[in-house]
Write a protein that holds these residues in place. Structure first.
Motif, short mmCIF file in Angstrom:
data_model
loop_
_atom_site.label_atom_id
_atom_site.label_comp_id
_atom_site.label_asym_id
_atom_site.label_seq_id
_atom_site.Cartn_x
_atom_site.Cartn_y
_atom_site.Cartn_z
N ILE A 296 9.25 49.58 13.02
CA ILE A 296 10.45 49.79 12.22
C ILE A 296 10.79 48.46 11.55
O ILE A 296 10.91 47.44 12.23
CB ILE A 296 11.61 50.29 13.09
CG1 ILE A 296 11.22 51.62 13.75
CG2 ILE A 296 12.89 50.44 12.27
CD1 ILE A 296 12.18 52.11 14.79
N PRO A 297 10.95 48.46 10.24
CA PRO A 297 11.24 47.20 9.55
C PRO A 297 12.50 46.53 10.09
O PRO A 297 13.46 47.19 10.53
CB PRO A 297 11.44 47.64 8.10
CG PRO A 297 10.66 48.92 7.98
CD PRO A 297 10.82 49.57 9.32
N LEU B 142 19.14 48.06 16.82
CA LEU B 142 18.06 48.31 17.77
C LEU B 142 17.57 47.01 18.39
O LEU B 142 17.63 45.95 17.78
CB LEU B 142 16.89 49.00 17.08
CG LEU B 142 17.19 50.37 16.48
CD1 LEU B 142 15.96 50.90 15.76
CD2 LEU B 142 17.66 51.33 17.54
N HIS B 143 17.10 47.11 19.61
CA HIS B 143 16.55 45.98 20.35
C HIS B 143 15.34 46.47 21.13
O HIS B 143 15.07 47.67 21.18
CB HIS B 143 17.61 45.40 21.30
CG HIS B 143 18.21 46.46 22.17
ND1 HIS B 143 17.60 46.93 23.31
CD2 HIS B 143 19.35 47.18 22.05
CE1 HIS B 143 18.36 47.89 23.85
NE2 HIS B 143 19.42 48.05 23.10
N THR B 144 14.62 45.56 21.75
CA THR B 144 13.46 45.94 22.55
C THR B 144 13.86 46.95 23.62
O THR B 144 14.85 46.74 24.32
CB THR B 144 12.84 44.69 23.21
OG1 THR B 144 12.48 43.78 22.18
CG2 THR B 144 11.63 45.06 24.04
N GLY B 145 13.12 48.03 23.71
CA GLY B 145 13.41 49.06 24.71
C GLY B 145 14.41 50.10 24.25
O GLY B 145 14.75 51.01 25.00
N PRO C 252 19.94 56.00 17.01
CA PRO C 252 19.73 55.24 18.25
C PRO C 252 20.54 55.87 19.37
O PRO C 252 21.64 56.37 19.15
CB PRO C 252 20.24 53.85 17.91
CG PRO C 252 21.18 54.04 16.77
CD PRO C 252 20.73 55.27 16.03
N LEU C 253 19.97 55.92 20.57
CA LEU C 253 20.70 56.39 21.74
C LEU C 253 21.16 55.18 22.53
O LEU C 253 20.41 54.22 22.71
CB LEU C 253 19.79 57.25 22.63
CG LEU C 253 19.34 58.57 22.03
CD1 LEU C 253 18.44 59.31 23.01
CD2 LEU C 253 20.53 59.44 21.68
N HIS C 254 22.38 55.23 22.96
CA HIS C 254 22.94 54.13 23.74
C HIS C 254 23.15 54.60 25.17
O HIS C 254 23.26 55.80 25.43
CB HIS C 254 24.25 53.65 23.12
CG HIS C 254 24.07 53.22 21.70
ND1 HIS C 254 23.50 52.02 21.34
CD2 HIS C 254 24.36 53.85 20.53
CE1 HIS C 254 23.46 51.92 20.03
NE2 HIS C 254 23.96 53.02 19.51
#
Length: 88
Positions: A14-15, A24-27, A43-45
């Motif tokens: 993802i750019p 977004l972050h790693t994982g 995104p799911l939190h």
């Protein structure tokens, strides 16, 4: 507009611009919601509050608790029948 290429393993990168915009972050976990003309990526939190409305519009009508209980009982009976037939 940012683009991404699908690899032979079904993966994309993802750019950075999009990752930053979505936070977004790693994982991070993403939800793909089908719409008439494609998919919406969300995104799911980890907070349960963020699940509110996640499944809205995905089914024609809500399923009652009684219908869920019936479906669970039917599946359990089906599994029990299959297991008893498999045993000598």
């Amino acid at each position: 507009m940012p683009t991404a290429t699908l690899t032979s393993k079904g993966q994309i990168t993802i750019p950075l611009e999009i990752r930053n915009a979505l936070g977004l972050h790693t994982g991070a976990t993403l939800d793909f919601v089908q719409e008439q003309d494609g998919f919406k990526v969300r995104p799911l939190h980890s907070s349960t509050a963020t699940l509110k409305g996640r499944f809205a519009g995905r089914v024609a009508r809500a399923v009652s608790i009684a219908e869920m209980d019936e479906a669970i009982a039917a599946q359990a009976a089906e599994r029990q029948t299959a297991e008893s037939k498999a045993q000598p």
